[in-house]
Structures are given as C-alpha cells and as structure tokens.
Write a protein that holds these residues in place. Structure first.
Motif, PDB file in Angstrom:
ATOM      1  N   LYS B  11       5.079  -0.247  -5.759  1.00  0.00           N
ATOM      2  CA  LYS B  11       5.748   0.158  -4.424  1.00  0.00           C
ATOM      3  C   LYS B  11       6.352  -1.044  -3.682  1.00  0.00           C
ATOM      4  N   ILE B  12       7.496  -0.692  -3.049  1.00  0.00           N
ATOM      5  CA  ILE B  12       8.211  -1.608  -2.340  1.00  0.00           C
ATOM      6  C   ILE B  12       8.384  -0.820  -1.005  1.00  0.00           C
ATOM      7  N   THR B  13       8.017  -1.234   0.019  1.00  0.00           N
ATOM      8  CA  THR B  13       7.736  -0.914   1.344  1.00  0.00           C
ATOM      9  C   THR B  13       8.410  -1.762   2.215  1.00  0.00           C
ATOM     10  N   GLU B  14       8.747  -1.351   3.598  1.00  0.00           N
ATOM     11  CA  GLU B  14       9.271  -2.318   4.630  1.00  0.00           C
ATOM     12  C   GLU B  14       8.317  -2.492   5.477  1.00  0.00           C
ATOM     13  N   THR B  15       8.251  -3.708   6.218  1.00  0.00           N
ATOM     14  CA  THR B  15       7.352  -4.114   7.364  1.00  0.00           C
ATOM     15  C   THR B  15       7.417  -3.253   8.297  1.00  0.00           C
ATOM     16  N   GLY B  16       6.257  -2.677   8.655  1.00  0.00           N
ATOM     17  CA  GLY B  16       5.763  -1.650   9.700  1.00  0.00           C
ATOM     18  C   GLY B  16       5.778  -0.218   9.208  1.00  0.00           C
ATOM     19  N   ARG B  17       5.750  -0.021   7.791  1.00  0.00           N
ATOM     20  CA  ARG B  17       5.939   1.185   7.279  1.00  0.00           C
ATOM     21  C   ARG B  17       4.257   1.604   7.123  1.00  0.00           C
ATOM     22  N   GLY B  58     -15.209  -4.857   3.712  1.00  0.00           N
ATOM     23  CA  GLY B  58     -15.304  -6.033   2.831  1.00  0.00           C
ATOM     24  C   GLY B  58     -15.032  -7.041   3.424  1.00  0.00           C
ATOM     25  N   GLU B  59     -14.371  -8.357   2.537  1.00  0.00           N
ATOM     26  CA  GLU B  59     -14.243  -9.559   3.030  1.00  0.00           C
ATOM     27  C   GLU B  59     -12.684  -9.532   3.898  1.00  0.00           C
ATOM     28  N   VAL B  60     -11.906  -8.622   3.657  1.00  0.00           N
ATOM     29  CA  VAL B  60     -10.639  -8.689   4.398  1.00  0.00           C
ATOM     30  C   VAL B  60     -10.058  -7.398   4.753  1.00  0.00           C
ATOM     31  N   PRO B  61     -10.591  -6.677   5.483  1.00  0.00           N
ATOM     32  CA  PRO B  61     -10.458  -5.137   5.883  1.00  0.00           C
ATOM     33  C   PRO B  61      -9.230  -5.080   6.965  1.00  0.00           C
ATOM     34  N   ASP B  62      -8.834  -6.030   7.591  1.00  0.00           N
ATOM     35  CA  ASP B  62      -7.992  -5.800   8.640  1.00  0.00           C
ATOM     36  C   ASP B  62      -6.606  -5.258   8.079  1.00  0.00           C
ATOM     37  N   GLY B  63      -6.177  -4.502   9.020  1.00  0.00           N
ATOM     38  CA  GLY B  63      -4.851  -3.633   8.582  1.00  0.00           C
ATOM     39  C   GLY B  63      -4.785  -2.677   7.437  1.00  0.00           C
ATOM     40  N   TYR B  64      -6.150  -2.317   7.005  1.00  0.00           N
ATOM     41  CA  TYR B  64      -6.314  -1.237   6.330  1.00  0.00           C
ATOM     42  C   TYR B  64      -7.258  -0.280   6.474  1.00  0.00           C
ATOM     43  N   VAL B  65      -7.377   1.063   6.036  1.00  0.00           N
ATOM     44  CA  VAL B  65      -8.053   1.975   6.405  1.00  0.00           C
ATOM     45  C   VAL B  65      -8.291   2.898   5.106  1.00  0.00           C
ATOM     46  N   SER B  80       0.281  -0.296   9.003  1.00  0.00           N
ATOM     47  CA  SER B  80       1.625  -0.666   9.614  1.00  0.00           C
ATOM     48  C   SER B  80       1.959  -2.066   8.500  1.00  0.00           C
ATOM     49  N   ALA B  81       2.487  -1.826   7.425  1.00  0.00           N
ATOM     50  CA  ALA B  81       2.658  -2.974   6.541  1.00  0.00           C
ATOM     51  C   ALA B  81       3.059  -4.256   7.105  1.00  0.00           C
ATOM     52  N   THR B  82       2.492  -5.335   6.502  1.00  0.00           N
ATOM     53  CA  THR B  82       2.891  -6.544   6.952  1.00  0.00           C
ATOM     54  C   THR B  82       3.158  -7.294   5.460  1.00  0.00           C
ATOM     55  N   ARG B  83       4.339  -8.407   5.498  1.00  0.00           N
ATOM     56  CA  ARG B  83       4.551  -9.182   4.625  1.00  0.00           C
ATOM     57  C   ARG B  83       3.409  -9.764   3.866  1.00  0.00           C
ATOM     58  N   SER B  84       2.293 -10.113   4.609  1.00  0.00           N
ATOM     59  CA  SER B  84       1.018 -10.816   3.918  1.00  0.00           C
ATOM     60  C   SER B  84       0.255  -9.890   3.256  1.00  0.00           C
ATOM     61  N   PHE B 110     -12.433  -1.061 -13.665  1.00  0.00           N
ATOM     62  CA  PHE B 110     -11.205  -1.326 -12.727  1.00  0.00           C
ATOM     63  C   PHE B 110     -10.003  -0.243 -12.969  1.00  0.00           C
ATOM     64  N   GLY B 111      -9.115   0.040 -12.207  1.00  0.00           N
ATOM     65  CA  GLY B 111      -8.059   0.642 -12.472  1.00  0.00           C
ATOM     66  C   GLY B 111      -6.897  -0.325 -12.971  1.00  0.00           C
ATOM     67  N   PRO B 112      -5.739   0.205 -13.081  1.00  0.00           N
ATOM     68  CA  PRO B 112      -4.554  -0.679 -13.663  1.00  0.00           C
ATOM     69  C   PRO B 112      -4.027  -1.520 -12.868  1.00  0.00           C
ATOM     70  N   GLY B 113      -4.281  -1.163 -11.287  1.00  0.00           N
ATOM     71  CA  GLY B 113      -3.585  -1.862 -10.044  1.00  0.00           C
ATOM     72  C   GLY B 113      -2.344  -1.403  -9.682  1.00  0.00           C
ATOM     73  N   THR B 114      -1.985  -1.657  -8.475  1.00  0.00           N
ATOM     74  CA  THR B 114      -0.749  -1.240  -7.768  1.00  0.00           C
ATOM     75  C   THR B 114      -0.166  -2.290  -7.363  1.00  0.00           C
ATOM     76  N   ARG B 115       0.969  -2.737  -7.752  1.00  0.00           N
ATOM     77  CA  ARG B 115       1.886  -3.816  -7.158  1.00  0.00           C
ATOM     78  C   ARG B 115       2.607  -3.601  -5.945  1.00  0.00           C
ATOM     79  N   LEU B 116       2.183  -4.069  -4.774  1.00  0.00           N
ATOM     80  CA  LEU B 116       2.834  -3.815  -3.427  1.00  0.00           C
ATOM     81  C   LEU B 116       3.751  -4.984  -3.104  1.00  0.00           C
ATOM     82  N   THR B 117       4.940  -4.599  -2.723  1.00  0.00           N
ATOM     83  CA  THR B 117       5.841  -5.565  -2.042  1.00  0.00           C
ATOM     84  C   THR B 117       6.197  -4.997  -0.723  1.00  0.00           C
ATOM     85  N   VAL B 118       5.999  -6.158   0.301  1.00  0.00           N
ATOM     86  CA  VAL B 118       6.208  -5.422   1.416  1.00  0.00           C
ATOM     87  C   VAL B 118       7.739  -6.192   2.046  1.00  0.00           C
ATOM     88  N   THR B 119       8.691  -5.718   2.259  1.00  0.00           N
ATOM     89  CA  THR B 119       9.832  -6.726   2.546  1.00  0.00           C
ATOM     90  C   THR B 119      10.261  -6.789   4.160  1.00  0.00           C
TER      91      THR B 119
END
Lengths: 112, 119
Positions: B11-17, B58-65, B80-84, B110-119
């Motif tokens: 998945k490729i998405t834009e910042t803020g989406r 968990g350890e890094v929950p901020d920004g996720y629901v 609201s996706a961020t580049r980080s 484990f599942g196979p994974g989702t590669r997410l890129t935030v531009t």
C-alpha cells in the motif's frame, strides 16, 4: 526498549557448518522462542524453551537457556542453503500479557 | 486452510490519509497481534487483543487504532498516516491459554505482512 538482542547481527557460513546465534534479554521470562524469517515473508516459529528448561532439541536445532545470565543460544547443525534467513529470539515476559518482545535478529547466510 | 491472511500486501498512501490494514485468521485463535518491522528495530508490538472486544496497547501504539468485533478479524487503522509509519506490518495470532501442557498455545502464527509506504 528491546527485550532481546541477538548476536551476531550477521553470520555467513558454508553449507555443512554449524551456525550459532545468541540472544540476551533483560527481564524475567516465562519462555523464550526462536523464529525464522525468510526474505519478504512472515515469521515462522521454530522452537520454544520454558524458563525452567536448560536445553531443547528439535531436528537440527538446539536451544539453550541460561536464566542466570538472561541469555539463550540457537545452534543449527549441518546447515543448508535453505537455512538462509533471519532468526529472531522472542521473550514472553512475566506480565500476563502473552505479547512477545522480539530482538533485532541475526541474518544468516549459508553459502552452497 | 487459509490460516492467517493480510490485505493489502502493498500500500502506498499520502501523509494525512487514513488507511486500514486488514488481518483475518481462520483458526479461531483468541489472541491477535499487530507488529511493525523496521530496519534495526526487529518487530515492535503496536496493539494486541486477547479476545473479541478486548484490546490493549503495545510498545508503539501512538497513531494507530484497532478494533476486534469478531474473533477472526483484527483491523489496524492509521488515522492520519505519517512518513514515520512507513514500515512492514505483521499480524499474528496465537491460541488460547489454559491448554494443559501445551506450549503450542504460546506460539504465534504470522501473516505474510503488509508493506506500507507513506509519501
């Protein structure tokens, strides 16, 4: 913060040789697990050792656990090219949460 | 026997989406987990769920629901996706506790994974 840290970060050996990876952790654990990850794939469970066990075997895998030193090692004997992967230790800390904490992994390259 | 699946795989998405990553398992496992994997950090736990309608940070929950209205599904939403948040995301599941002597209840699948890129 990471519970488990693997050493070395990368390891390159010839087919047929043994590969040893080490893992250190920080807090008391219920069990320690090792997982393998092939490039671009999800993790696959290899072996689990309980905190009251010192050594465990599964096929070509041998895991040791030293709770006094908070460390574990994974030995793969008679390695094969197909063993090329990243290996992670994961600890199940005594928090009752059943969530694992993973180390940063060892990248193993087995040359044919 | 599908096991555990994730979608989309890329998945490729834009910042803020807002973006939602899906996870589905067919084993009726009680526990489900979301991790992110970044170079040099191994896997870090974002959220986990012990059962339907029970979730915890968990350890890094901020920004996720997350939500878990059904045992088999555990979607992860970036509000609201961020580049980080560019990363590879893995979903995992494990069996219920209390299976006498069964160390397999601690294994995670484990599942196979989702590669997410935030531009």
């Amino acid at each position: 913060s990471q519970q488990g840290e693997e050493d070395p970060q990368a390891l390159s050996i010839q087919e047929g040789e043994n590969a040893t990876m080490n893992c250190s952790y920080k807090t008391s654990i219920n069990n320690l697990q090792w997982y393998r990850q092939n490039s671009g794939r999800g993790l696959v469970h290899l072996i689990l050792i309980r905190s009251n066990e010192r050594e465990k075997h599964s096929g070509r895998l041998r895991v040791t656990l030293d709770t006094s030193k908070k460390s574990s090692s994974l030995l793969i004997t008679a390695s094969r090219a197909a063993d090329t992967a990243s290996y992670f230790c994961a600890t199940d800390a005594r928090t009752g949460r059943r969530a694992l904490t993973f180390g940063s992994g060892t990248r193993l390259q087995v040359q044919p | 026997d599908a096991g555990i699946t994730q979608s989309p795989r890329y998945k490729i998405t834009e910042t803020g989406r807002q973006v939602t990553l899906m996870c589905h398992q067919t084993w009726s496992h009680s526990y489900m987990f979301w991790y992110r994997q970044d170079l040099g950090h191994g896997l870090r736990l974002i959220y986990y769920s012990a059962a339907a309608d029970i979730t915890d940070k968990g350890e890094v929950p901020d920004g996720y629901v997350v939500s878990r209205s059904k045992t088999e599904n555990f979607p992860l939403t970036l509000e609201s996706a961020t580049r980080s948040q560019t990363s590879v995301y893995f979903c995992a599941s494990s069996n219920s506790p209390g299976l006498a002597g069964a160390t397999s209840s601690y294994e995670q699948y484990f599942g196979p994974g989702t590669r997410l890129t935030v531009t």
